[in-house]
Enzyme design. Sequence first.
Site, PDB file in Angstrom:
ATOM      1  N   HIS A 111      87.264 -45.363  19.384  1.00 45.39           N
ATOM      2  CA  HIS A 111      85.813 -45.479  19.493  1.00 45.39           C
ATOM      3  C   HIS A 111      85.453 -45.767  20.946  1.00 45.39           C
ATOM      4  CE1 HIS A 111      84.560 -45.022  15.354  1.00 45.39           C
ATOM      5  NE2 HIS A 111      85.504 -45.865  14.956  1.00 45.39           N
TER       6      HIS A 111
ATOM      7  N   ASP B 289      80.342 -42.823  24.429  1.00 47.61           N
ATOM      8  CA  ASP B 289      79.755 -41.968  23.407  1.00 47.61           C
ATOM      9  C   ASP B 289      78.624 -41.108  23.958  1.00 47.61           C
ATOM     10  OD1 ASP B 289      81.431 -42.810  21.423  1.00 47.61           O
ATOM     11  OD2 ASP B 289      79.934 -43.944  20.296  1.00 47.61           O
TER      12      ASP B 289
END
Length: 382
Positions: A121, A151
């Site tokens: 992540h 992200d």
Amino acid sequence: MALKGIKVIEMAGLAPAPFCGMILSDFGADVIRVDKANAPPLDRQGRGKRSIALNLKSPEGIAIVHKLCSKADVLIEPFRPGVMEKLGLGPSVLLSQNPRLIYARLTGFGQNGPYSSMAGHDINYVALSGLLSLLGRHKSNPLPPQNLLADFAGGGLLCAMGIAMALFEREKSNMGQIIDASMVEGAAYIGSWIFKSRDMPVWSGVRGKSWFDGGIHYYETYETKDGKHMTVGALEPQFYQELIQRLADAGVENVPDQYPDDSEEAKAKMNDIFLQKTQEEWRAIFDGTDACVAPVLSLDEAPLHEHNLSRGSFVRNTKGQYDPAPAPRLSRTPAQAQNNVEEPSIGENTREILIQMGYTTEDIQKFVKNKVAHQINGSAKL
């Protein structure tokens, strides 16, 4: 709009890929999101997109994706390396069918390397980029900036930039290409100035002790009397002098020098100063000046700030909430956020898209019966 006429297929994912697709949609592309049937509705970046829900475990569902991609300009896929190949949707297959296709692969660690097949992540990608080591207060653990850096900045945004460049190059070559968008590399690239400026005095080599991470009292956040906060960024001497003058005009004394012997003592003094007034009172003192002081606004407050209101920096969606308007602004072909239309539910446009692809009513009914194509809440619209 700048991307009017560009057809994009977005394989449904989380966070970075949907953001990339939303950017393209905001600037005029026709974005079709390929959702998995009966998947949970987790996408909050579907603005301007349409959704088709398919069973990608069925040959017929894969065949529909092939047909979609054969007429598309761009494909965005967010899966680990090898997943699209296992589905029969790898770049060698799709580019052989459509040599002009821009095949964008957006992953955390990239398409190869020892970590490429690992789960991860944003926090992991920023860690591997080197940047996380700099983020956080002194003598605290590294602190990620939410999931913004990998992200969205290094992932979705840079992937959209890569797609735009590939589309531009295609005008000359008439050929598509594969984009390997690694969020580790994207985050590191966003941090290029940090890597290249380590010989400058702004960096101390210690987390929380440099210019931009809370190490100096004139680039810091301070709590106000009402529990809110103000930011101070008076780096240049002329701006710090403006800060001192505005504080003096407000009756504040004992403002620390810009370059004190004890930076912690200077911070403590500034803390005491800003606790004397509310955020609104400080705004009345500093708004419109060159002291580089601004309020810390909440997500609810930012759209209602007079500066943001004057520029239309936020736009209302169909739920009455504010979303950020597309950026940057182009003078002749500006983006247009389609906030007057509900973001699509999973499979909401399945029938419409299949009809546009040339499938008959009988074909669609067969897809429904065989659970190849789906509509959320059943197949009422099919």
